[in-house]
Motif scaffolding. Structure first.
Motif, PDB file in Angstrom:
ATOM      1  N   GLY A   1       0.842  -1.187   0.000  1.00 56.91           N
ATOM      2  CA  GLY A   1       0.000   0.000   0.000  1.00 56.91           C
ATOM      3  C   GLY A   1       0.878   1.239   0.000  1.00 56.91           C
ATOM      4  O   GLY A   1       1.770   1.393  -0.818  1.00 56.91           O
ATOM      5  N   GLY A   2       0.653   2.113   0.953  1.00 56.69           N
ATOM      6  CA  GLY A   2       1.471   3.323   1.042  1.00 56.69           C
ATOM      7  C   GLY A   2       2.617   3.198   2.002  1.00 56.69           C
ATOM      8  O   GLY A   2       3.321   4.182   2.265  1.00 56.69           O
ATOM      9  N   THR A   3       2.845   2.008   2.556  1.00 56.11           N
ATOM     10  CA  THR A   3       3.900   1.805   3.543  1.00 56.11           C
ATOM     11  C   THR A   3       5.092   1.100   2.917  1.00 56.11           C
ATOM     12  O   THR A   3       4.959   0.017   2.349  1.00 56.11           O
ATOM     13  CB  THR A   3       3.387   0.964   4.731  1.00 56.11           C
ATOM     14  N   VAL A   4       6.270   1.712   3.022  1.00 52.75           N
ATOM     15  CA  VAL A   4       7.502   1.098   2.532  1.00 52.75           C
ATOM     16  C   VAL A   4       8.126   0.305   3.674  1.00 52.75           C
ATOM     17  O   VAL A   4       8.513   0.874   4.708  1.00 52.75           O
ATOM     18  CB  VAL A   4       8.488   2.169   2.021  1.00 52.75           C
ATOM     19  N   LEU A   5       8.211  -1.010   3.488  1.00 50.89           N
ATOM     20  CA  LEU A   5       8.787  -1.884   4.504  1.00 50.89           C
ATOM     21  C   LEU A   5      10.298  -1.993   4.367  1.00 50.89           C
ATOM     22  O   LEU A   5      10.995  -2.274   5.344  1.00 50.89           O
ATOM     23  CB  LEU A   5       8.167  -3.280   4.400  1.00 50.89           C
ATOM     24  N   GLY A   6      10.789  -1.793   3.164  1.00 57.38           N
ATOM     25  CA  GLY A   6      12.218  -1.921   2.924  1.00 57.38           C
ATOM     26  C   GLY A   6      12.534  -1.692   1.461  1.00 57.38           C
ATOM     27  O   GLY A   6      11.688  -1.242   0.681  1.00 57.38           O
ATOM     28  N   VAL A   7      13.780  -2.009   1.091  1.00 58.43           N
ATOM     29  CA  VAL A   7      14.248  -1.805  -0.283  1.00 58.43           C
ATOM     30  C   VAL A   7      15.138  -2.964  -0.688  1.00 58.43           C
ATOM     31  O   VAL A   7      15.933  -3.469   0.108  1.00 58.43           O
ATOM     32  CB  VAL A   7      15.033  -0.475  -0.412  1.00 58.43           C
ATOM     33  N   LEU A   8      14.982  -3.394  -1.928  1.00 59.72           N
ATOM     34  CA  LEU A   8      15.831  -4.417  -2.525  1.00 59.72           C
ATOM     35  C   LEU A   8      16.797  -3.709  -3.470  1.00 59.72           C
ATOM     36  O   LEU A   8      16.369  -3.031  -4.403  1.00 59.72           O
ATOM     37  CB  LEU A   8      14.960  -5.412  -3.292  1.00 59.72           C
ATOM     38  N   ASN A   9      18.107  -3.839  -3.203  1.00 57.23           N
ATOM     39  CA  ASN A   9      19.126  -3.118  -3.968  1.00 57.23           C
ATOM     40  C   ASN A   9      19.979  -4.113  -4.763  1.00 57.23           C
ATOM     41  O   ASN A   9      20.547  -5.056  -4.202  1.00 57.23           O
ATOM     42  CB  ASN A   9      20.014  -2.330  -3.014  1.00 57.23           C
ATOM     43  N   VAL A  10      20.035  -3.916  -6.085  1.00 60.30           N
ATOM     44  CA  VAL A  10      20.756  -4.825  -6.977  1.00 60.30           C
ATOM     45  C   VAL A  10      22.033  -4.161  -7.469  1.00 60.30           C
ATOM     46  O   VAL A  10      22.034  -2.990  -7.861  1.00 60.30           O
ATOM     47  CB  VAL A  10      19.876  -5.219  -8.187  1.00 60.30           C
ATOM     48  N   PHE A  11      23.132  -4.933  -7.447  1.00 65.28           N
ATOM     49  CA  PHE A  11      24.429  -4.444  -7.914  1.00 65.28           C
ATOM     50  C   PHE A  11      24.885  -5.308  -9.089  1.00 65.28           C
ATOM     51  O   PHE A  11      25.085  -6.512  -8.941  1.00 65.28           O
ATOM     52  CB  PHE A  11      25.456  -4.502  -6.779  1.00 65.28           C
ATOM     53  N   VAL A  12      25.023  -4.681 -10.238  1.00 64.86           N
ATOM     54  CA  VAL A  12      25.391  -5.380 -11.468  1.00 64.86           C
ATOM     55  C   VAL A  12      26.888  -5.238 -11.691  1.00 64.86           C
ATOM     56  O   VAL A  12      27.451  -4.145 -11.528  1.00 64.86           O
ATOM     57  CB  VAL A  12      24.616  -4.800 -12.672  1.00 64.86           C
ATOM     58  N   ALA A  13      27.539  -6.347 -12.087  1.00 66.49           N
ATOM     59  CA  ALA A  13      28.980  -6.323 -12.285  1.00 66.49           C
ATOM     60  C   ALA A  13      29.374  -5.411 -13.440  1.00 66.49           C
ATOM     61  O   ALA A  13      28.631  -5.267 -14.419  1.00 66.49           O
ATOM     62  CB  ALA A  13      29.502  -7.740 -12.545  1.00 66.49           C
ATOM     63  N   GLU A  14      30.537  -4.825 -13.308  1.00 61.42           N
ATOM     64  CA  GLU A  14      31.076  -3.988 -14.384  1.00 61.42           C
ATOM     65  C   GLU A  14      31.318  -4.854 -15.608  1.00 61.42           C
ATOM     66  O   GLU A  14      31.846  -5.965 -15.518  1.00 61.42           O
ATOM     67  CB  GLU A  14      32.375  -3.336 -13.916  1.00 61.42           C
ATOM     68  N   SER A  15      30.922  -4.396 -16.756  1.00 62.43           N
ATOM     69  CA  SER A  15      31.031  -5.159 -17.990  1.00 62.43           C
ATOM     70  C   SER A  15      32.480  -5.528 -18.266  1.00 62.43           C
ATOM     71  O   SER A  15      33.391  -4.713 -18.131  1.00 62.43           O
ATOM     72  CB  SER A  15      30.483  -4.348 -19.164  1.00 62.43           C
ATOM     73  N   GLY A  16      32.674  -6.808 -18.618  1.00 68.54           N
ATOM     74  CA  GLY A  16      34.009  -7.263 -18.971  1.00 68.54           C
ATOM     75  C   GLY A  16      34.782  -7.873 -17.826  1.00 68.54           C
ATOM     76  O   GLY A  16      35.871  -8.410 -18.029  1.00 68.54           O
TER      77      GLY A  16
END
Length: 258
Positions: A130-145
């Motif tokens: 709803g309008g309540t933020v319980l948390g955050v999912l943070n994704v880290f993508v590897a540097e290309s190469g």
């Protein structure tokens, strides 16, 4: 065939993400499992969760892969980062390159640490009910190469959608668990109150019959003893039923029943 397998894998994870009504539910393990599954599904270098759930404290949970590196990327965001931004706005943070014109301009301290860890891009999605933020999912993508870049990575825009789908399922599961837990606590409190009332009524009956007096006088004796001895009346009632209290002590300060 590979796309079909990926779809089935995502469906399986979503079902398990929503299954939180178990007796052995552990929030820390659940959030770590969520981060691990997201890492696998989007082919990320790492994923972390920043979670409050309406509490005063903030939980930081990194995935099993590169656990300490991800923890550091979450902790440094007290100076700004995608997690904090998504948490504050309640909206996803779109894929952002770790470069001077991208993350470097928005969150310089975070961007420096991310660059040191070989992260080339990041995005975050809210775990929101709803309008309540319980948390955050943070994704880290590897540097290309990079040699250690994981296999099976998906385009960042698709990864963002997958991560948000997981976060939405997790929000539903966590909300259901909190509601279920609250009802269990309330049920236990009501049962305790009912048991206490039954004990008191039984003790009143015992004293009224023994003293040949009314129920009100018996109750006043119970209450007076509980106050003098600084005990809860349920405990006093139980002792009376078991014959563990001297009747003279119960009647102290009160006239003997006729």
């Amino acid at each position: 065939m590979r796309d079909r397998e990926s779809e089935l894998r995502l469906a399986d994870v979503l079902v398990r993400t929503a299954d939180t009504l178990t007796e052995d539910f552990d929030l820390e393990r659940y959030l770590e499992w969520l981060a691990d599954r997201c890492t696998e599904l989007v082919g990320a270098r790492g994923v972390g969760v920043m979670y409050t759930g309406g509490e005063d404290t903030v939980r930081i949970v990194p995935c099993g892969r590169r656990r300490e590196a991800v923890r550091g990327l979450l902790e440094i965001q007290y100076r700004g980062g995608p997690c904090v931004e998504s948490f504050g706005s309640g909206q996803p943070v779109a894929p952002t390159r770790i470069c001077p014109d991208g993350a470097g301009a928005r969150w310089p301290h975070f961007a420096e640490r991310a660059g040191e860890q070989g992260v080339g891009e990041t995005y975050a999605v809210p775990i929101r009910r709803g309008g309540t933020v319980l948390g955050v999912l943070n994704v880290f993508v590897a540097e290309s190469g990079k040699e250690e870049e994981p296999e099976g990575g998906v385009p960042s825009e698709l990864g963002l959608r997958i991560a948000q789908t997981l976060a939405d399922a997790a929000a539903t599961g966590l909300h259901n668990h909190r509601t279920h837990s609250a009802y269990r606590v309330l049920s236990e409190q009501l049962q305790t109150a009912l048991d206490s009332r039954i004990h008191v009524e039984q003790a009143k009956g015992v004293l009224a019959e023994r003293w040949h007096t009314g129920m009100d006088e018996a109750f006043e004796a119970l209450r007076g003893y509980a106050r003098r001895e600084q005990q809860v009346i349920d405990l006093v009632a139980t002792q009376v039923i078991r014959g563990k209290i001297d009747e003279d002590e119960l009647r102290r300060g009160r006239s003997a029943p006729s």
